[in-house]
Each structure stands twice: as C-alpha cells, then as structure tokens.
Design an enzyme around this catalytic site. Structure first.
Site, mmCIF file in Angstrom:
data_model
loop_
_atom_site.group_PDB
_atom_site.id
_atom_site.type_symbol
_atom_site.label_atom_id
_atom_site.label_comp_id
_atom_site.label_asym_id
_atom_site.label_seq_id
_atom_site.Cartn_x
_atom_site.Cartn_y
_atom_site.Cartn_z
ATOM 1 N N HIS A 6 -22.249 -17.600 21.318
ATOM 2 C CA HIS A 6 -23.262 -17.953 20.316
ATOM 3 C C HIS A 6 -22.674 -18.821 19.209
ATOM 4 O O HIS A 6 -23.202 -18.859 18.104
ATOM 5 C CB HIS A 6 -23.907 -16.683 19.748
ATOM 6 C CG HIS A 6 -24.649 -15.916 20.808
ATOM 7 N ND1 HIS A 6 -25.860 -16.316 21.294
ATOM 8 C CD2 HIS A 6 -24.287 -14.823 21.522
ATOM 9 C CE1 HIS A 6 -26.243 -15.484 22.255
ATOM 10 N NE2 HIS A 6 -25.304 -14.562 22.405
ATOM 11 N N ASN A 57 -0.616 -0.719 -14.573
ATOM 12 C CA ASN A 57 -1.223 -0.944 -13.266
ATOM 13 C C ASN A 57 -2.725 -0.908 -13.471
ATOM 14 O O ASN A 57 -3.230 0.001 -14.124
ATOM 15 C CB ASN A 57 -0.788 0.155 -12.291
ATOM 16 C CG ASN A 57 -1.460 0.022 -10.936
ATOM 17 O OD1 ASN A 57 -1.874 -1.081 -10.559
ATOM 18 N ND2 ASN A 57 -1.574 1.120 -10.217
ATOM 19 N N GLY A 58 -3.414 -1.901 -12.925
ATOM 20 C CA GLY A 58 -4.865 -1.938 -13.075
ATOM 21 C C GLY A 58 -5.306 -3.330 -13.470
ATOM 22 O O GLY A 58 -4.513 -4.283 -13.413
ATOM 23 N N LYS A 107 -3.907 -6.145 12.310
ATOM 24 C CA LYS A 107 -2.477 -5.843 12.354
ATOM 25 C C LYS A 107 -1.683 -7.123 12.567
ATOM 26 O O LYS A 107 -0.693 -7.392 11.905
ATOM 27 C CB LYS A 107 -2.223 -4.852 13.497
ATOM 28 C CG LYS A 107 -1.108 -3.905 13.317
ATOM 29 C CD LYS A 107 -1.416 -2.657 12.549
ATOM 30 C CE LYS A 107 -2.016 -2.872 11.217
ATOM 31 N NZ LYS A 107 -2.571 -1.738 10.572
ATOM 32 N N GLU A 137 -1.893 -9.542 9.409
ATOM 33 C CA GLU A 137 -1.253 -9.132 8.161
ATOM 34 C C GLU A 137 0.265 -9.194 8.210
ATOM 35 O O GLU A 137 0.897 -9.462 7.207
ATOM 36 C CB GLU A 137 -1.748 -7.763 7.663
ATOM 37 C CG GLU A 137 -1.242 -6.547 8.382
ATOM 38 C CD GLU A 137 -1.713 -5.226 7.706
ATOM 39 O OE1 GLU A 137 -1.938 -4.271 8.441
ATOM 40 O OE2 GLU A 137 -1.822 -5.167 6.474
ATOM 41 N N TRP A 183 2.403 -6.205 -8.304
ATOM 42 C CA TRP A 183 1.545 -6.962 -7.367
ATOM 43 C C TRP A 183 0.609 -7.763 -8.260
ATOM 44 O O TRP A 183 -0.246 -7.208 -8.933
ATOM 45 C CB TRP A 183 0.766 -5.996 -6.472
ATOM 46 C CG TRP A 183 -0.021 -6.686 -5.414
ATOM 47 C CD1 TRP A 183 0.414 -7.048 -4.165
ATOM 48 C CD2 TRP A 183 -1.398 -7.104 -5.487
ATOM 49 N NE1 TRP A 183 -0.602 -7.656 -3.470
ATOM 50 C CE2 TRP A 183 -1.717 -7.708 -4.253
ATOM 51 C CE3 TRP A 183 -2.374 -7.038 -6.465
ATOM 52 C CZ2 TRP A 183 -2.972 -8.234 -3.979
ATOM 53 C CZ3 TRP A 183 -3.634 -7.571 -6.200
ATOM 54 C CH2 TRP A 183 -3.916 -8.148 -4.962
ATOM 55 N N GLU A 234 -9.006 -3.860 14.662
ATOM 56 C CA GLU A 234 -7.783 -3.352 14.052
ATOM 57 C C GLU A 234 -6.561 -4.111 14.592
ATOM 58 O O GLU A 234 -5.649 -4.453 13.843
ATOM 59 C CB GLU A 234 -7.658 -1.839 14.313
ATOM 60 C CG GLU A 234 -6.306 -1.224 14.003
ATOM 61 C CD GLU A 234 -5.870 -1.337 12.541
ATOM 62 O OE1 GLU A 234 -6.655 -1.768 11.682
ATOM 63 O OE2 GLU A 234 -4.702 -1.009 12.267
ATOM 64 N N LYS A 267 0.675 -1.728 -0.368
ATOM 65 C CA LYS A 267 0.247 -0.588 0.451
ATOM 66 C C LYS A 267 -0.997 0.081 -0.115
ATOM 67 O O LYS A 267 -1.884 0.484 0.626
ATOM 68 C CB LYS A 267 1.410 0.411 0.511
ATOM 69 C CG LYS A 267 1.127 1.645 1.329
ATOM 70 C CD LYS A 267 1.353 1.375 2.786
ATOM 71 C CE LYS A 267 1.093 2.572 3.658
ATOM 72 N NZ LYS A 267 0.776 2.174 5.036
ATOM 73 N N ARG A 301 4.157 -0.708 -3.131
ATOM 74 C CA ARG A 301 2.909 -0.924 -3.865
ATOM 75 C C ARG A 301 2.795 -2.341 -4.424
ATOM 76 O O ARG A 301 1.761 -2.729 -4.966
ATOM 77 C CB ARG A 301 2.809 0.050 -5.047
ATOM 78 C CG ARG A 301 2.826 1.492 -4.654
ATOM 79 C CD ARG A 301 2.805 2.369 -5.875
ATOM 80 N NE ARG A 301 1.514 2.306 -6.520
ATOM 81 C CZ ARG A 301 0.510 3.140 -6.277
ATOM 82 N NH1 ARG A 301 0.673 4.111 -5.411
ATOM 83 N NH2 ARG A 301 -0.629 3.015 -6.892
HETATM 84 O O1 M6R Z 1 -4.925 3.578 1.540
HETATM 85 P P1 M6R Z 1 -6.138 3.133 2.289
HETATM 86 O O2 M6R Z 1 -6.193 3.661 3.683
HETATM 87 O O3 M6R Z 1 -7.410 3.407 1.563
HETATM 88 O O4 M6R Z 1 -5.992 1.568 2.411
HETATM 89 C C1 M6R Z 1 -6.979 0.785 2.998
HETATM 90 C C2 M6R Z 1 -6.481 -0.582 3.364
HETATM 91 O O5 M6R Z 1 -6.009 -1.242 2.231
HETATM 92 C C3 M6R Z 1 -5.369 -0.525 4.428
HETATM 93 O O6 M6R Z 1 -5.779 0.126 5.582
HETATM 94 C C4 M6R Z 1 -4.903 -1.947 4.788
HETATM 95 O O7 M6R Z 1 -5.919 -2.611 5.461
HETATM 96 C C5 M6R Z 1 -3.609 -1.875 5.610
HETATM 97 N N1 M6R Z 1 -2.633 -2.772 5.081
HETATM 98 C C6 M6R Z 1 -3.787 -2.242 7.023
HETATM 99 O O8 M6R Z 1 -2.608 -2.155 7.741
#
Ligand code: M6R
Length: 581
Positions: free
Chosen positions: A482, A98-99, A463, A466, A74, A459, A576, A27
């Site tokens: 374009h 957290n928040g 991937k 990231e 984080w 996607e 995450k 997290r």
């Molecule tokens: O827990 P969630 O599916 O709601 O999270 C959404 C995004 O934060 C998540 O899919 C993020 O883009 C991933 N790190 C992608 O691999």
C-alpha cells in the site's frame, strides 16, 4: 535521564561520587561533574564526555571534603559541552538537576533583569539563579519560594556556601536517600547506593529534605514532617560482569535464568484476575510498549479480552472514555518513565484500577499503581532492554495462561522447557552472525511479519536501530504494497518473521512480492520457507512459539552493532531511564 548522586558523612567524597556516577551513567553520559565543599565554599569540577574523563581529571586533584554532589547528563537544554555540564553555580548556590523547567524563557528573562549573567544554556542554571535570588531567611524558605511557580519536573541536590548540608527535593523526577550510620547518600536510583545501606527515604512530591552528617529533616510546605526510613533488602548480583564484552550480551545470556526465576515464582501464585475487567488498556513506551503489543495479541487471541495498547506519551493526552470496569496495565522497566507515570496518574484520577509490570523495586510506578507485578529480571544496565522485555512478555503470557480454558496442562509442560529452548536458541550464534554480516553494510532494513510476528518485528527493528544506527522500520507484511514497497530495490534487506502457521502462506506471498523487486530476504521461521538465508526454529506450542524469535532478533541487532563498531551499551542520544517528557 541524568543521574544525580550525593554524599554527606565522614568519608572523603571523591571516590564515593565517582563510584555513584559510574553506576548512574546509563541514565545519561554526555557530560559529568561534581561539586564538593572546600573551606565552606562549593567547588565545581566538570567536563564534557563520559564519567571516565572526569575520573581522569580528578586523579590529580586532592579532595578532603566529605560533602559533595554529582551529576551525569543527558542533554535537554543546550549542547552537551563542559559549560552546560552540571553542577551549576550562581552566587552561593550550587546544584545538580534532573528534569525540565518548562517556563524557562520567562524565568531566564526575569533573572537577567535582576542582574544575573548566565554562563550556560541550561534550564538548571536558571533554577540555581532563582534560588539565589529568592526571598527568604533560610535556605529552606528560599528553595520553597524559588520552586513555587516553576513549571516542569525536577530532582535537585543543592549546596549553599557556608553550610555543611545538602538540600534535596523532587517533583515528577526520581530521587531517593539512603541513610547509613552517620552518613547519607542521595541518588536517582537505588542501584548506585552501596548495597550495605538498608534504610531509605522515598521522597513525596515537593518534599524538601535537609541532609546533615548525622541526621536529616523532611519538610513539606514549610513544615517539618515526620518520615520514617523504609528498610529495603537489596538484591545480589548473580553473573560475573567482566566475563562479557558488553552488558547487553550478558543480559541476553541471562534470559534463560530470568525465565526460570519468573516461572518458579509466578506459576505457584494467583496472578491478578483479568476476567472481571470489561476492557484492558496496556500503556508503555519503546520496548515496554512493544511488550504490551505482544500482551494485547495474547489476551485478545487466547483470553478473548478487549484490549487497547497505547504509547504512553499519546495516551496521557487522549480524551479517553473509560468503561467503568477498565484495567490499565502500565509496563516499564525503570518504573520512572515520565510519560508512563503520567498515564498511570491519568487513569487513577479517573478512578480506574491500575496494575503495573515493573522491574525496578520501589520505583514510582511500582509504588503508585494499585497492584504491581515485578519482572524479577535483576538489574538491567545496557540502554537497550533485552532480558526485561522477555520478562515483560512472559508476565503477559502468564496473565493470559491463567485464563485459558484449554490445553493448560500441555502449555504448563512447555513452560517448563522454555528456558532450555531459549538457551539452545542462543547457542545458534553462527547463524545470527551470518545475518549481521549482511545487515551491517546496509543503510536501511525492513522488518516484516503478520499478527504476533509483526509485534515481534517492531521490537526487533527498534533494537537494531537503537544500537547499530541503521535506519530500520517494521511493517505489517500485508501493508507493504500500500505504498512502502516502492522503496524496495535490488539488495534491500527485508527481515521476515514467519512463525504463525495460521497466516504462514499469506506472509510467504509477501516475501515473494519483495523478492520479485530484488529484496534480499532473511527469514526467521519455524517452518522452512525455501529462502536461502533463514533461521529455522523448532516448532513448539503456538502459545509460546514467539519466545524463540526474541533472542534471535536481539543477537542479530547486537552482532550488527558490533560489526559497525557502535558503543553498544550506551548508544548516542539515548538514556536508560527517560524521566522527562
Ligand atoms: O523504563 P521503561 O521500560 O519505561 O522505558 C521505556 C523505553 O524508554 C525503553 O523500553 C526504550 O525503548 C529502550 N531503550 C529500548 O531498548
């Protein structure tokens, strides 16, 4: 975002807190810390960096205390250094948070005027100061007063010098409590609480819970309320973790098994019938949004539904003119993503039905949506989602499948082989590595495709960026000319996905356009294109064909990140579960 953990009971707290933090590290992992009661005072130990560093620091510290709180961060306010790491202590108040406190500047100034000198740049220390300064005869009253007019989100675990208690509260940020035999755990999520704990308290917004060794009390608006813990059956792990170099790799390898589990479960069931809705909105963030884009394509193409797919952080602030019979589908692995929760609440406030596709059991979205379909993918730890994305698109495929008017038998037959096809695709490791060898030396990459291939490309591109830190962008193949094609020069890598036979020739023309400008084209296809570097997948039923592209893109991203020596499971700046806006 940020993991919070805590324990109160008969056992020494050091190992329990570290074990909890290790499970929550996905997290956030830029700093970590703990606080424990030592001779009636909370003592704080924290540092910058991962939990492992904190663990090493604690090796030489003897802790007999059986009450403690912990945090893995984080960063939102302030650099990820040891001063900004949690816990924060102001006077007799020590807390982890957290928040995000949105009216932080105003509150910080107010506290400073009352004589507080802040050590850190964090909004969390401001909350500690607000509680410390708040009027009230008891801690409960002080916490209530302090939180009364703060704006933003919080999950808090608070210690007060002189008290053998932990105070816990939350608003728009997850936190739950596990109740054991004369002991209580608190955690940002279920996965960090030992599996033998069966009873859980899921906190309502602004509940304040006082945890003591052998009992707990829940308050709302200053009044005690009766709240019974719920019994939860925890899932068992199925694959040995240590046999894989990275959790992401393990999770990709689990995909065939996840597919089988989902099909066995849902093919026997009546899924929610989407026929009756005049319009469907699909909402999510990141990969969940991209899974939604696949869902949109399937529902529009095969079930002829009117579908809008939106990024949750945009959707929540849009002026949406809902048709009466709209269904909003929320897609989320964690079920705790702040923007997706806000989108769900927006729909509900407008009286619109909500259906969620969620992985984490009992998460906020799962609990608050009108209906939930669990993705049954098991725990996903790597920050980059893989098996859950597959599970999400499989659920969209099944929702569409039940509305099909033709070829249902044929497709059902093909579903039964899907897991095998994915397994076989994953065995083509050498080909993925060839692609990765080309990509890892580059500075940027384009992914292109049309229709569902474009949704896959988006996607695939996410991937790659990231986890490998390569700049990458996905484009509809027909859109390049374009403007964007001006960037193409000699050896510019363009990864092209061509599996939709209805527009095969069109994408081939786009490949020729970039090749003519010197691009180094890599293709993933189900029909030879004549390109030098290509992965040719077996042709399966068009309804399911796209599934085979997914593991290729995931493995190419993984192999590229590995060649670039990136920390695959915990990429920099990411977490995450994104529980702040
Ligand atoms: O827990 P969630 O599916 O709601 O999270 C959404 C995004 O934060 C998540 O899919 C993020 O883009 C991933 N790190 C992608 O691999």
């Amino acid at each position: 975002m940020c993991g919070i953990f805590g324990y109160i009971g008969p056992k020494p707290v050091k190992k329990i807190l570290i074990d909890g933090l290790e499970k929550l590290e996905y997290r956030g992992y830029d700093s970590a810390g703990i606080a424990f009661m030592n001779q009636k005072k909370a003592e704080v130990i924290k540092n910058a960096g991962k939990v492992q560093l904190l663990k090493e620091k604690l090796d030489s510290v003897e802790i007999v205390s059986t009450i403690g709180i912990a945090h893995t961060r984080w960063a939102t306010h302030g650099q990820p250094n040891s001063i900004n790491a949690h816990p924060h202590k102001v006077g007799n108040i020590t807390l982890v948070h957290n928040g995000i406190l949105e009216n932080v500047s105003e509150k910080r100034i107010w506290c400073e005027q009352k004589g507080i000198t802040f050590q850190s740049e964090t909004d969390s220390e401001v909350i500690a100061a607000l509680i410390y300064l708040a009027k009230g005869n008891t801690m409960l009253e002080k916490i209530e007063t302090a939180l009364q007019d703060i704006k933003g989100s919080y999950a808090l675990a608070i210690l007060c010098d002189g008290e053998e208690k932990i105070y816990v509260t939350r608003k728009d940020s997850p936190l739950l409590i596990g109740i054991g035999e004369k002991e209580c755990y608190l955690s940002s999520d279920l996965s960090a609480i030992p599996k033998d704990i069966v009873e859980y308290l899921f906190l309502e917004e602004k509940d304040i819970v006082i945890l003591e060794k052998d009992h707990f009390k829940v308050y709302q608006n200053g009044k005690e309320k009766l709240k019974q813990p719920e019994k939860i059956k925890r899932e068992e792990k199925n694959i040995e973790e240590m046999t894989y170099e990275h959790k992401m790799l393990k999770e990709i390898e689990e995909e065939p098994e996840v597919i089988t589990r989902i099909l066995n479960h849902y093919l026997k069931k009546q899924l929610p019938n989407l026929e009756k809705y005049s319009e469907i909105h699909i909402v999510g963030c990141g990969s969940a949004y991209y899974a939604g884009e696949i869902g949109k394509y399937l529902l529009e193409t095969y079930a002829h539904k009117k579908v809008l797919c939106e990024i949750a952080s945009e959707y929540r602030y849009k002026n949406i003119l809902y048709e009466k019979d709209t269904l909003v589908i929320l897609v989320s692995q964690s079920g705790e993503t702040a923007d997706t929760i806000a989108a769900m609440r927006k729909a509900k406030e407008s009286g619109i039905q909500t259906l969620s596709i969620v992985n984490v059991l009992n998460s906020t979205i799962a609990r608050e949506s009108d209906q939930v379909l669990y993705t049954l993918a098991g725990e996903e730890i790597a920050v980059a989602t893989t098996k859950v994305y597959v599970a999400q698109v499989l659920l969209f495929s099944l929702l569409t499948y039940q509305m099909l008017k033709e070829e249902k038998e044929k497709i059902r037959e093909e579903y039964s082989k899907l897991s095998f096809y994915i397994k076989k695709t994953l065995e083509r490791d050498q080909e993925f590595k060839e692609f990765a060898k080309i990509l890892y030396t580059k500075k940027q990459v384009f992914f292109i495709g049309r229709q569902i291939d474009y949704a896959l490309a988006r996607e695939g591109s996410l991937k790659l960026k990231e986890i490998s830190y390569l700049f990458s962008e996905a484009y509809p193949a027909g859109e390049l000319k374009h403007g964007t094609i001006s960037l193409i020069e000699k050896d510019f890598p363009v990864l092209t996905i061509v599996t939709d036979s209805s527009i095969f020739e069109k994408t081939l023309s786009n490949i020729e356009e970039v090749k003519a400008r010197g691009a180094n084209v890599l293709t993933i296809t189900n029909q030879k294109t004549g390109n030098l570097l290509e992965i040719v997948l077996p042709k399966i039923h068009p309804f399911l064909q796209f599934f085979l592209v997914i593991p290729c893109l995931q493995k190419i991203a993984y192999d590229t990140a590995k060649l670039r020596n990136c920390p695959i499971d915990q990429p920099k700046n990411l977490a995450k579960s994104v529980t702040v806006e």
